[in-house]
Design an enzyme around this catalytic site. Structure first.
Site, mmCIF file in Angstrom:
data_model
loop_
_atom_site.group_PDB
_atom_site.id
_atom_site.type_symbol
_atom_site.label_atom_id
_atom_site.label_comp_id
_atom_site.label_asym_id
_atom_site.label_seq_id
_atom_site.Cartn_x
_atom_site.Cartn_y
_atom_site.Cartn_z
ATOM 1 N N HIS A 157 0.536 -0.910 0.134
ATOM 2 C CA HIS A 157 -0.061 0.331 0.289
ATOM 3 C C HIS A 157 1.034 1.173 -0.018
ATOM 4 O O HIS A 157 0.658 2.176 -0.579
ATOM 5 C CB HIS A 157 -0.950 0.205 1.408
ATOM 6 N N LYS A 170 -17.962 -5.659 6.111
ATOM 7 C CA LYS A 170 -16.787 -6.168 6.410
ATOM 8 C C LYS A 170 -16.327 -6.396 7.933
ATOM 9 O O LYS A 170 -16.485 -4.802 8.395
ATOM 10 C CB LYS A 170 -15.733 -5.202 5.726
ATOM 11 N N ARG A 184 -2.288 -6.336 -7.852
ATOM 12 C CA ARG A 184 -1.093 -7.323 -7.926
ATOM 13 C C ARG A 184 -1.137 -8.797 -9.191
ATOM 14 O O ARG A 184 -0.377 -9.001 -8.860
ATOM 15 C CB ARG A 184 -1.585 -8.000 -5.820
ATOM 16 N N SER A 199 -3.161 -7.243 3.576
ATOM 17 C CA SER A 199 -3.458 -7.611 4.742
ATOM 18 C C SER A 199 -3.917 -8.679 5.211
ATOM 19 O O SER A 199 -3.707 -9.011 6.223
ATOM 20 C CB SER A 199 -4.497 -6.475 4.186
#
Length: 161
Positions: free
Chosen positions: A17, A41, A90, A128
């Site tokens: 990030h 979430k 990614r 993460s």
């Protein structure tokens, strides 16, 4: 002034990030790192913890502002006069998801475009989720996360008191 929004949950911020933020800083005069409030979430860190931790990581970058937002990203971008949304990619699987979101965002607010930045090779596997799993078992996060994040994660899992 060229302004961009880099949205995410940042639960927590990784070196990947941070790399995206620093690369986007070369393209924009101001970047809002926008931490999304998403009640659907489940996060490890509270919204306030994520905001505080992200601010600590980015404190020396005067052209970056950490904020929280709720609602549609395109509305937030309009509110801060952003002309771009920055997204990191990614892998190919990220692109499929991000492309669909880009199409909807473009329909909702045609004046805001999306800039995709491919992850630097050394960060292309970091997420993460992965760093939280590493921290759960008390392992070093030096290669994956800023020191402030490493410490916070290890504390969260009871490895630092």
């Amino acid at each position: 002034m060229k302004t961009a929004v880099y949205p995410g949950s940042f639960d927590p911020m990784t070196l990947g990030h941070l790399d995206i933020v620093d690369r986007a800083r070369c393209m924009f005069d101001k970047i809002f790192v926008a931490i999304a409030i998403n009640s659907a979430k489940t996060t490890l860190f509270s919204l306030e913890e994520r905001r505080s931790l992200t601010q600590e990581v980015l404190k020396d970058r005067k052209d970056v502002e950490v904020v929280t937002f709720e609602g549609l990203l395109t509305d937030f971008a309009r509110d801060v006069n952003a002309t771009a949304i920055v997204r990191g990619i990614r892998a190919v699987t990220d692109f499929d998801y991000e492309y669909a979101i880009y199409q909807v965002n473009r329909q909702l607010n045609p004046s805001v475009d999306t800039v995709f930045l491919l992850a630097s090779q050394k960060y292309s596997f970091i997420s993460s989720t992965i760093i939280k799993e590493v921290a759960r078992y008390g392992k070093s996060l030096a290669e994956y996360a800023p020191p402030e994040v490493s410490e916070a994660l290890l504390k969260k899992f009871g490895h630092i008191v």
